[in-house]
Design an enzyme around this catalytic site. Structure first.
Site, PDB file in Angstrom:
ATOM      1  N   GLY A 700       0.821  -1.201   0.000  1.00 47.01           N
ATOM      2  CA  GLY A 700       0.000   0.000   0.000  1.00 47.01           C
ATOM      3  C   GLY A 700       0.853   1.248   0.000  1.00 47.01           C
ATOM      4  O   GLY A 700       2.061   1.226   0.223  1.00 47.01           O
ATOM      5  N   GLY A 702       0.857   5.229   1.542  1.00 44.89           N
ATOM      6  CA  GLY A 702       0.263   6.138   2.519  1.00 44.89           C
ATOM      7  C   GLY A 702       0.784   7.546   2.362  1.00 44.89           C
ATOM      8  O   GLY A 702       1.448   7.891   1.386  1.00 44.89           O
ATOM      9  N   VAL A 707       4.596   0.868   1.563  1.00 47.22           N
ATOM     10  CA  VAL A 707       4.832  -0.289   2.426  1.00 47.22           C
ATOM     11  C   VAL A 707       4.960  -1.541   1.553  1.00 47.22           C
ATOM     12  O   VAL A 707       4.104  -1.790   0.698  1.00 47.22           O
ATOM     13  CB  VAL A 707       3.699  -0.476   3.450  1.00 47.22           C
ATOM     14  CG1 VAL A 707       3.996  -1.659   4.362  1.00 47.22           C
ATOM     15  CG2 VAL A 707       3.518   0.793   4.282  1.00 47.22           C
ATOM     16  N   LYS A 721       8.257  -0.178   5.639  1.00 45.62           N
ATOM     17  CA  LYS A 721       7.676   1.129   5.336  1.00 45.62           C
ATOM     18  C   LYS A 721       8.788   2.055   4.860  1.00 45.62           C
ATOM     19  O   LYS A 721       9.637   2.489   5.635  1.00 45.62           O
ATOM     20  CB  LYS A 721       6.997   1.711   6.573  1.00 45.62           C
ATOM     21  CG  LYS A 721       6.360   3.084   6.355  1.00 45.62           C
ATOM     22  CD  LYS A 721       5.683   3.558   7.635  1.00 45.62           C
ATOM     23  CE  LYS A 721       5.048   4.921   7.456  1.00 45.62           C
ATOM     24  NZ  LYS A 721       4.389   5.385   8.706  1.00 45.62           N
ATOM     25  N   ASP A 826      -3.713   9.645  14.687  1.00 42.45           N
ATOM     26  CA  ASP A 826      -4.246   9.271  13.373  1.00 42.45           C
ATOM     27  C   ASP A 826      -4.898   7.888  13.437  1.00 42.45           C
ATOM     28  O   ASP A 826      -4.684   7.049  12.565  1.00 42.45           O
ATOM     29  CB  ASP A 826      -3.120   9.276  12.331  1.00 42.45           C
ATOM     30  CG  ASP A 826      -3.657   9.273  10.898  1.00 42.45           C
ATOM     31  OD1 ASP A 826      -4.829   9.657  10.702  1.00 42.45           O
ATOM     32  OD2 ASP A 826      -2.909   8.897   9.978  1.00 42.45           O
TER      33      ASP A 826
END
Length: 1006
Positions: A700, A702, A707, A721, A826
């Site tokens: 993914g 972000g 990542v 990451k 978050d």
């Protein structure tokens, strides 16, 4: 005669009565004004307000009706008065106008203001008034102007505002208003100006506003409004100013909007989610002055017709998906030459391709700001840009522009900001750039520049920041550059080929916050004059060839947060003065030739409070390890309190070593106490682990990077990451996440295994964090049905309860059980991962804050000046500028809890017209909770329930109780929210009750 006498007496009595009444009335006004003044300070301008004056009608700022001798106007604007508004204002019953704007009034608007039924104008804008709008303000039915903007009023707009039938101007912008835009505004046919920008209004734009045929201005910028724009708004042909920027509107803008709104002068729809193409009709509005459509999802090309806009002052289409086609795709820039008043042009952040035309030099001579970065421009910078003498900002960064920097740029004598970063510009930096006397920001980073840094940069008088990093510059750093006392933000010359020593002149940088000289060929000693840089927060000198001692004077820079001197040839001891750096967040002295004892006082008392690295210094040790290894007579003399003769010392040392040998206990090595909690891993190892960061392993993308899934050399699956180092916030995110996770251990937190701070194969900075791999994805995918169990089932009730409890336990641990409380900032479903056994683990701490007390004007590395989070999960107080808090995390958890059990996202398109996830759940709670439960969960409850017919009802009661916890966590006021410890207890109680119910479960019906 008697009749005449009687008439005379009667007239005299009437005169006395009138005189008496007038005297009484003016006395009332006098006392009211004196009382009003008594609540204020800084009243020098009101020196005439005293009882000795014959009448208040002669006082400064007071207007009277001469016939009735009553106060009808009060104009005290701009007098810098401070204090609270006295309720005595309500006694000035003949007042028609109150002008108190641009002062320093505090407190609330007194309810007595509702007594002034003759009031036609009320202006209290630009003060610090707070509280709520008076409930009786709608009694002021003669109001024509109501302006309370630029205060801190926290209230809803009254639904019965349509009682103000004569209102023409309504300005409530820059407050803390919440709730919806009342549809009843559409009933005030006289309204010409509505300004509600910079608040926290939610819902949509009511279609009833389309009835306001006299509306000239509609300003709803910077709120939380959602949905599409009602078509009725586009039919307000009288509209001159339409500003709805910074909300969450979406949908296409009608192509004929210009034909429907022929009088438009300002069209501002920035920072929304509008789709479609740029309306061609806007380019036919010959009187339009402002077109702002930046930060949307607009596509297609720039339509023709820009040459028709002679009065255009601003054209901003930045950060959309606009493309250019063919060789003449950038001709629209040439078309703007007819807009001779244009002072702001932004086309940055799009997909425009081609060569910047030479005709750009024909644009308006008053053009001040030109944004063209983050596109796909190639070719050279046209020298004709030098003709735009009015430019104060020129940004061409992050394209693929090549060639050299035109010498003609030095003609831009008004230029304040120049950014050419992230291109392929080659050649040397023109010495003539030093003529730009007004320049305050220069960014030439990430190019292919060679040669020396021009000494002419020393001519800059107002320069605030210089970034020349990631080039191939050589030579020494000019003393003239290090004498720029105006530098306040940063000087970054890292990743070059600079050589020589750092001159003593560096001490002139007394205001600078960041100095980055890393990854060069600098040698010599670190000058002690650097201690004069008293504002320094970040100092990077790593990967050079610096030698000598660490200056003791560094310990006097009390605001220093990051000090990186790694990979040099620095020798000597670690100065004990460094223990005075109370703001320190990262200290990296690794791979030098340091020796002796690491200080143990001050900030070193609690080495878990900051990130440190002393690795690669073989002669360096802690006090305990130095003694344990028998460091010799000198070390023993220093640290043994009672001096003894040398022979006894040697015997003691020998005996001690024998004792250690017999116990076969390994002595602590010099670096064991100093090495990072997470050993660093190399870039090459991560590259191999992720298959060269292949797309197949991409999990993914972000806000701070990407990542990847990978396998370390020992075969362990990990999630890597990789931070996007082009983002200015990536370094802070990296250290914030390291700082948050370095000392925490909890079964419901994603485990940080290691980290990497290195250079990639392009010799560019590489930052990565390596986590345990969590195989079942994130909670967001499970809620949305993108992931399911192997049998096709979604999350059942017990799984949801366990997930909720796991997340709550993680937050409770972060808030209360860590050495320094941590706020996640978050929390959302996509940041909650699920293990193979469906255990919830909270991750992504890139925005985390450590709640530690700091000296005035010092900011933690784990803080940012601008709060970033995820829309829908951010608590309302953060939008008002409040600092992150545990109560903020509680709010986010409450939203996640409601989403988990309702299946509805807080950003769902259905939440319009003032609705929201919390209001929607609240509307059904508790009696109709069945209406808001996730339909898939509801189906499980009724079709795979317990044998007992009461089973479904008991399970519904469990879910209702959970929703109650969610609502308690999302209270508007932070003080009214449930504490996380209580939330954990309540959720566990629900689970216990459900477990007991399960124990009595009979055979399934199906």
């Amino acid at each position: 005669m008697s009749l005449l006498f009687a008439l005379y007496v009667f007239s005299y009595i009437i005169f006395l009565c009138i005189s008496s009444s007038t005297a009484l009335d003016i006395t009332t006004d006098t006392e009211a004004l004196i009382s009003f003044k008594s609540q204020l300070s800084n009243t020098e301008a009101l020196s005439s307000w005293n009882h000795s004056s014959s009448s208040p009608c002669n006082w400064h700022g007071v207007t009277c009706n001469r016939l009735r001798q009553r106060v009808i106007g009060l104009n005290l604007s701009g007098l810098r008065l401070s204090g609270q508004l006295s309720p005595s204002l309500g006694n000035l019953t003949f007042l028609e106008s109150i002008q108190l704007q641009k002062n320093q009034f505090t407190g609330v608007i007194p309810e007595q203001i509702g007594h002034l039924v003759r009031l036609r104008a009320l202006d209290m804008s630009s003060n610090s008034i707070e509280g709520m709008l008076p409930s009786n303000i709608t009694r002021l039915t003669k109001l024509v102007t109501l302006d309370l903007s630029a205060n801190t009023i926290a209230s809803k707009i009254p639904q019965d505002i349509d009682s103000l039938t004569e209102l023409q101007v309504l300005r409530l912008g820059s407050n803390r208003l919440y709730g919806i835009v009342p549809p009843t505004l559409g009933n005030i046919s006289s309204l010409a100006n509505i300004s509600l920008g910079t608040n926290s209004l939610s819902g949509g734009i009511p279609s009833e506003l389309g009835k306001l045929k006299n509306l000239i201005e509609l300003d709803l910028t910077i709120n939380k409004l959602t949905g599409t724009i009602p078509s009725s708004i586009y039919n307000l042909s009288s509209l001159v100013n339409l500003a709805i920027a910074s909300n969450d509107f979406w949908g296409d803008i009608p192509q004929d909007v210009g034909q429907r709104l022929p009088k438009l002068v300002v069209f501002n729809i920035c920072f929304n989610r509008f789709t479609g193409r740029i309306p061609w009709s806007l380019h036919n509005l010959t009187n339009i002055q402002v077109i702002r459509m930046a930060s949307n999802l607009l596509e297609g090309t720039v339509p023709p017709g820009l040459e028709n806009l002679p009065f255009l002052r601003m054209y901003n289409i930045g950060y959309n998906r606009i493309v250019s086609s063919g060789d003449r795709g950038l001709d629209f820039i040439t078309s703007l030459a007819n807009s001779t008043l244009l002072n702001f042009l932004a086309v940055d952040g799009n997909r425009l391709e081609g060569v910047i035309p030479e005709t750009i030099g024909n644009l308006s001579k008053v053009l001040s700001k030109l944004y063209m970065g983050e596109n796909r421009f190639h070719g050279n910078i046209p020298p004709s840009i030098g003709n735009l003498r009015g430019l104060s900002l020129l940004n061409l960064s992050h394209n693929t522009i090549s060639g050299e920097i035109p010498v003609k740029l030095s003609q831009l004598e008004n230029l304040q900001e120049l950014s050419l970063a992230g291109n392929q510009i080659s050649g040397t930096i023109p010495n003539s750039l030093g003529r730009l006397q007004k320049l305050n920001s220069l960014d030439l980073s990430r190019n292919e520049l060679v040669g020396e840094i021009p000494s002419s940069f020393g001519n800059f008088q107002d320069i605030d920041s210089i970034d020349l990093s990631y080039n191939k510059l050589n030579g020494s750093i000019p003393r003239e550059v290090l004498s720029l006392s105006s530098l306040t933000t940063y000087l970054n010359v890292s990743k070059n080929l600079l050589s020589g020593s750092l001159p003593q002149e560096i001490g002139a940088l007394i205001k600078v916050s960041t100095l980055d000289f890393s990854d060069n060929l600098l040698d010599g000693e670190i000058p002690s004059s650097i201690s004069n840089c008293i504002s320094l927060e970040y100092l990077f000198l790593e990967r050079n060839m610096l030698s000598g001692l660490i200056p003791k004077a560094l310990g006097s820079i009390r605001g220093l947060e990051i000090l990186d001197l790694s990979s040099n040839k620095i020798s000597g001891s670690v100065p004990v003065e460094l223990q005075n750096l109370n703001a320190l967040q990262l200290l990296n002295l690794s791979y030098n030739d340091l020796e002796g004892v690491i200080p143990s006082g001050g900030v070193f008392k609690n080495i878990s409070s900051f990130h440190f690295d002393f690795e690669g210094n073989k002669k360096l040790c802690s006090l305990s390890s130095c003694v344990a290894q028998g460091q010799g007579r000198k070390m023993l003399i220093i640290y043994i309190t009672v001096p003894v003769v040398v022979t006894l010392v040697l015997c003691f040392a020998f005996g001690f070593l024998l004792y250690v040998g017999r116990r076969k206990t390994k002595a602590i090595t010099p670096l064991e106490m100093a090495k990072p909690h997470h050993p660093m891993v190399s870039y090459d190892e991560l590259r191999r682990a992720t298959g060269n960061f292949s797309q197949e392993n991409l999990l993914g993308i972000g806000s701070f990077g990407s990542v990847y899934r990978g396998f370390l050399s020992e075969g362990n699956a990990v999630a890597v990451k990789v931070l996007d180092t082009l983002r200015s916030s990536s370094l802070k995110s990296f250290y914030a996440e390291c700082e948050a996770l370095r000392n925490v251990r909890h079964r419901n937190l994603v485990k940080l295994i290691t980290s990497c701070s290195s250079m990639d194969f392009k010799n560019q900075e590489f930052l990565a964090l390596v986590y345990e791999f969590i195989c079942n994805g994130n909670l967001d995918d499970w809620i949305k049905g993108k992931r399911k169990h192997a049998n096709g089932n979604v999350l059942n009730l017990m799984e949801r309860l366990n997930i909720a409890i796991g997340v709550a336990c993680a937050l409770d641990y972060l808030h209360h059980d860590t050495e320094t409380p941590i706020v996640h900032c978050d929390l959302k479903p996509s940041n909650i991962l699920l293990c193979e056994d469906m255990t919830a683990k909270v991750g992504d701490f890139g925005l985390a804050r450590l709640l530690i007390e700091r000296p005035t004007n010092q900011v933690s590395i784990s803080s940012t000046h601008v709060l970033k989070g995820s829309f829908g999960y951010i608590p309302p107080e953060y939008g008002w500028g409040e600092k992150p808090s545990v109560a903020g995390d509680t709010y986010s958890f409450g939203i996640v809890l409601l989403e988990l059990f309702s299946g509805r996202s807080p950003t769902d398109d259905s939440f319009t017209g003032g609705s929201s996830l919390t209001r929607w759940v609240q509307s059904a709670f508790p009696d109709k909770s069945e209406q808001v439960i996730d339909p898939q969960l509801l189906s499980q409850i009724f079709h795979n329930d317990l044998a007992d017919d009461k089973g479904p009802n008991l399970q519904l009661d469990c879910v209702t109780a959970v929703l109650g916890v969610g609502l308690s966590c999302t209270a508007e006021s932070p003080d009214g929210r449930l504490k996380m410890k209580d939330a954990v207890a309540k959720l566990k109680l629900v689970r216990d009750n459900f477990s007991k119910l399960n124990q009595n479960k009979g055979p399934s019906r199906h």
